[in-house]
Motif scaffolding. Structure first.
Motif, PDB file in Angstrom:
ATOM      1  N   SER A  85       0.827  -1.213   0.000  1.00  0.00           N
ATOM      2  CA  SER A  85       0.000   0.000   0.000  1.00  0.00           C
ATOM      3  C   SER A  85       0.858   1.259   0.000  1.00  0.00           C
ATOM      4  O   SER A  85       1.993   1.244   0.483  1.00  0.00           O
ATOM      5  CB  SER A  85      -0.911  -0.002   1.231  1.00  0.00           C
ATOM      6  N   ASN A  86       0.269   2.356  -0.516  1.00  0.00           N
ATOM      7  CA  ASN A  86       1.000   3.626  -0.487  1.00  0.00           C
ATOM      8  C   ASN A  86       0.595   4.500   0.696  1.00  0.00           C
ATOM      9  O   ASN A  86       1.135   5.589   0.881  1.00  0.00           O
ATOM     10  CB  ASN A  86       0.860   4.384  -1.822  1.00  0.00           C
ATOM     11  N   THR A  87      -0.366   4.031   1.510  1.00  0.00           N
ATOM     12  CA  THR A  87      -0.665   4.715   2.775  1.00  0.00           C
ATOM     13  C   THR A  87      -0.761   3.661   3.869  1.00  0.00           C
ATOM     14  O   THR A  87      -0.937   2.460   3.588  1.00  0.00           O
ATOM     15  CB  THR A  87      -2.001   5.496   2.752  1.00  0.00           C
ATOM     16  N   ILE A  88      -0.672   4.130   5.105  1.00  0.00           N
ATOM     17  CA  ILE A  88      -0.795   3.200   6.225  1.00  0.00           C
ATOM     18  C   ILE A  88      -1.347   3.952   7.436  1.00  0.00           C
ATOM     19  O   ILE A  88      -1.075   5.144   7.608  1.00  0.00           O
ATOM     20  CB  ILE A  88       0.581   2.533   6.526  1.00  0.00           C
ATOM     21  N   SER A  89      -2.136   3.248   8.250  1.00  0.00           N
ATOM     22  CA  SER A  89      -2.660   3.841   9.483  1.00  0.00           C
ATOM     23  C   SER A  89      -1.536   4.005  10.490  1.00  0.00           C
ATOM     24  O   SER A  89      -0.603   3.203  10.518  1.00  0.00           O
ATOM     25  CB  SER A  89      -3.694   2.915  10.119  1.00  0.00           C
ATOM     26  N   THR A  90      -1.666   5.017  11.314  1.00  0.00           N
ATOM     27  CA  THR A  90      -0.678   5.252  12.373  1.00  0.00           C
ATOM     28  C   THR A  90      -1.387   5.199  13.722  1.00  0.00           C
ATOM     29  O   THR A  90      -2.604   5.052  13.785  1.00  0.00           O
ATOM     30  CB  THR A  90      -0.051   6.648  12.212  1.00  0.00           C
ATOM     31  N   GLY A  91      -0.636   5.360  14.780  1.00  0.00           N
ATOM     32  CA  GLY A  91      -1.228   5.423  16.122  1.00  0.00           C
ATOM     33  C   GLY A  91      -1.734   6.816  16.468  1.00  0.00           C
ATOM     34  O   GLY A  91      -2.058   7.090  17.614  1.00  0.00           O
ATOM     35  N   TYR A  92      -1.792   7.712  15.471  1.00  0.00           N
ATOM     36  CA  TYR A  92      -2.110   9.119  15.731  1.00  0.00           C
ATOM     37  C   TYR A  92      -3.418   9.579  15.089  1.00  0.00           C
ATOM     38  O   TYR A  92      -3.614  10.769  14.839  1.00  0.00           O
ATOM     39  CB  TYR A  92      -0.951  10.004  15.241  1.00  0.00           C
ATOM     40  N   GLY A  93      -4.299   8.645  14.770  1.00  0.00           N
ATOM     41  CA  GLY A  93      -5.612   9.036  14.245  1.00  0.00           C
ATOM     42  C   GLY A  93      -5.603   9.453  12.789  1.00  0.00           C
ATOM     43  O   GLY A  93      -6.529  10.116  12.325  1.00  0.00           O
ATOM     44  N   PHE A  94      -4.553   9.108  12.057  1.00  0.00           N
ATOM     45  CA  PHE A  94      -4.533   9.421  10.628  1.00  0.00           C
ATOM     46  C   PHE A  94      -3.777   8.353   9.865  1.00  0.00           C
ATOM     47  O   PHE A  94      -3.073   7.523  10.446  1.00  0.00           O
ATOM     48  CB  PHE A  94      -3.909  10.799  10.353  1.00  0.00           C
ATOM     49  N   GLU A  95      -3.949   8.416   8.544  1.00  0.00           N
ATOM     50  CA  GLU A  95      -3.173   7.571   7.648  1.00  0.00           C
ATOM     51  C   GLU A  95      -2.229   8.465   6.872  1.00  0.00           C
ATOM     52  O   GLU A  95      -2.583   9.590   6.526  1.00  0.00           O
ATOM     53  CB  GLU A  95      -4.102   6.818   6.692  1.00  0.00           C
ATOM     54  N   ILE A  96      -1.053   7.937   6.613  1.00  0.00           N
ATOM     55  CA  ILE A  96      -0.001   8.760   6.024  1.00  0.00           C
ATOM     56  C   ILE A  96       0.487   8.114   4.729  1.00  0.00           C
ATOM     57  O   ILE A  96       0.504   6.874   4.620  1.00  0.00           O
ATOM     58  CB  ILE A  96       1.142   8.925   7.057  1.00  0.00           C
ATOM     59  N   ALA A  97       0.870   8.965   3.757  1.00  0.00           N
ATOM     60  CA  ALA A  97       1.457   8.447   2.511  1.00  0.00           C
ATOM     61  C   ALA A  97       2.866   7.953   2.829  1.00  0.00           C
ATOM     62  O   ALA A  97       3.698   8.716   3.321  1.00  0.00           O
ATOM     63  CB  ALA A  97       1.497   9.538   1.444  1.00  0.00           C
ATOM     64  N   THR A  98       3.126   6.687   2.551  1.00  0.00           N
ATOM     65  CA  THR A  98       4.442   6.123   2.886  1.00  0.00           C
ATOM     66  C   THR A  98       5.424   6.274   1.722  1.00  0.00           C
ATOM     67  O   THR A  98       6.581   5.899   1.844  1.00  0.00           O
ATOM     68  CB  THR A  98       4.331   4.637   3.271  1.00  0.00           C
ATOM     69  N   ARG A  99       4.937   6.787   0.599  1.00  0.00           N
ATOM     70  CA  ARG A  99       5.830   7.145  -0.507  1.00  0.00           C
ATOM     71  C   ARG A  99       5.118   8.218  -1.316  1.00  0.00           C
ATOM     72  O   ARG A  99       3.944   8.509  -1.074  1.00  0.00           O
ATOM     73  CB  ARG A  99       6.166   5.916  -1.368  1.00  0.00           C
ATOM     74  N   ASP A 100       5.838   8.801  -2.275  1.00  0.00           N
ATOM     75  CA  ASP A 100       5.200   9.814  -3.114  1.00  0.00           C
ATOM     76  C   ASP A 100       4.072   9.153  -3.908  1.00  0.00           C
ATOM     77  O   ASP A 100       4.260   8.075  -4.481  1.00  0.00           O
ATOM     78  CB  ASP A 100       6.223  10.421  -4.083  1.00  0.00           C
ATOM     79  N   ILE A 101       2.926   9.802  -3.927  1.00  0.00           N
ATOM     80  CA  ILE A 101       1.777   9.283  -4.680  1.00  0.00           C
ATOM     81  C   ILE A 101       1.586  10.184  -5.898  1.00  0.00           C
ATOM     82  O   ILE A 101       1.567  11.409  -5.773  1.00  0.00           O
ATOM     83  CB  ILE A 101       0.502   9.265  -3.804  1.00  0.00           C
ATOM     84  N   LYS A 102       1.477   9.566  -7.050  1.00  0.00           N
ATOM     85  CA  LYS A 102       1.346  10.325  -8.300  1.00  0.00           C
ATOM     86  C   LYS A 102      -0.122  10.576  -8.631  1.00  0.00           C
ATOM     87  O   LYS A 102      -0.993   9.761  -8.294  1.00  0.00           O
ATOM     88  CB  LYS A 102       1.974   9.528  -9.464  1.00  0.00           C
ATOM     89  N   GLU A 103      -0.365  11.672  -9.325  1.00  0.00           N
ATOM     90  CA  GLU A 103      -1.714  11.961  -9.827  1.00  0.00           C
ATOM     91  C   GLU A 103      -2.214  10.759 -10.630  1.00  0.00           C
ATOM     92  O   GLU A 103      -1.468  10.215 -11.456  1.00  0.00           O
ATOM     93  CB  GLU A 103      -1.663  13.211 -10.721  1.00  0.00           C
ATOM     94  N   GLY A 104      -3.421  10.317 -10.352  1.00  0.00           N
ATOM     95  CA  GLY A 104      -3.997   9.195 -11.097  1.00  0.00           C
ATOM     96  C   GLY A 104      -3.757   7.842 -10.436  1.00  0.00           C
ATOM     97  O   GLY A 104      -4.390   6.848 -10.798  1.00  0.00           O
ATOM     98  N   GLU A 105      -2.855   7.809  -9.445  1.00  0.00           N
ATOM     99  CA  GLU A 105      -2.535   6.547  -8.759  1.00  0.00           C
ATOM    100  C   GLU A 105      -3.651   6.213  -7.758  1.00  0.00           C
ATOM    101  O   GLU A 105      -4.212   7.113  -7.118  1.00  0.00           O
ATOM    102  CB  GLU A 105      -1.201   6.724  -8.025  1.00  0.00           C
ATOM    103  N   GLU A 106      -3.947   4.933  -7.624  1.00  0.00           N
ATOM    104  CA  GLU A 106      -4.942   4.540  -6.621  1.00  0.00           C
ATOM    105  C   GLU A 106      -4.348   4.668  -5.217  1.00  0.00           C
ATOM    106  O   GLU A 106      -3.200   4.273  -4.973  1.00  0.00           O
ATOM    107  CB  GLU A 106      -5.427   3.094  -6.846  1.00  0.00           C
ATOM    108  N   ILE A 107      -5.141   5.211  -4.294  1.00  0.00           N
ATOM    109  CA  ILE A 107      -4.765   5.276  -2.878  1.00  0.00           C
ATOM    110  C   ILE A 107      -5.078   3.901  -2.289  1.00  0.00           C
ATOM    111  O   ILE A 107      -6.211   3.417  -2.413  1.00  0.00           O
ATOM    112  CB  ILE A 107      -5.622   6.328  -2.122  1.00  0.00           C
TER     113      ILE A 107
END
Ligand SMILES: [Zn+2]
Length: 204
Positions: A85-107
């Motif tokens: 995945s290009n995002t992941i949940s954290t212990g801080y109430g949000f999900e963060i992009a774990t790498r650069d996400i390009k326009e048009g890429e699926e989250i």
């Protein structure tokens, strides 16, 4: 709430819908925040629902550290799992992009963090696809998930954050502490619902 620079797109009859980036977003961008409007369904409320509605909740919710089912009020609920995945949940109430996400890429997201009650098969197509996502993945992988989060979490202070205004006050306080004391990092394991087993009550 899902990041505003995203859109919903139909993928196919097997996967259904997915959420896609409408602009480039750098690693460290908050992609989802658990805001105050998210539906929180307790276990007893869930068991009171009609079976048909329970099925919908199971499809669109994740289970938090208290065993509550959370359903996003916006299209955040359509984010699909990917073993890379290009995002992941954290212990801080949000999900963060774990790498650069390009326009048009699926989250995409790591469902293993969502306190799954049942094994799910996976054909995400990632080179490292686990072929199934299991309730025990949390124990198996949380250290590697923490590693992925640690690699980008301090980037969050350097990039534009459209979702920052929606962060919970407690999480904001914890993030300030993290900024001052990087060793204070809170493991994603804080999202583990430790009584998952007791949840395995099937009502059918
Ligand atoms: Zn997979």
């Amino acid at each position: 709430m899902i990041h505003p620079n995203t859109k919903l797109k139909y993928i196919n009859s097997e996967v259904g819908y997915g959420v896609f980036a409408t602009r480039d977003m750098p690693a460290g961008t908050l992609i989802y925040v658990r805001d105050q409007l998210e539906l929180t369904i307790s276990q007893s409320e869930f068991l009171d629902l009609k079976k048909a509605l329970q099925d919908q909740v199971e499809k669109f919710s994740y289970i938090d550290e208290n065993g509550d089912r959370i359903v996003s009020w916006d299209m955040g609920k359509y984010v699909n799992h990917n073993c890379d995945s290009n995002t992941i949940s954290t212990g801080y109430g949000f999900e963060i992009a774990t790498r650069d996400i390009k326009e048009g890429e699926e989250i995409t997201d790591e469902y293993g963090i969502f306190n799954l009650e049942y094994e799910m098969s996976c054909q995400c197509g990632a080179a490292n696809c686990r072929s199934k996502i299991s309730p025990n993945d949390f124990e198996t992988y949380f250290e590697s998930w923490d590693e992925r989060i640690r690699q980008v979490i301090f980037e969050m202070f350097n990039v534009d954050q459209a979702l920052a205004p929606y962060l919970d006050d407690n999480n904001l306080k914890e993030l300030k502490e993290l900024m001052n004391l990087p060793l204070n990092y809170k493991s994603v394991y804080s999202q583990r619902y430790l009584e998952t087993a007791s949840l395995r009550i099937k009502t059918n």
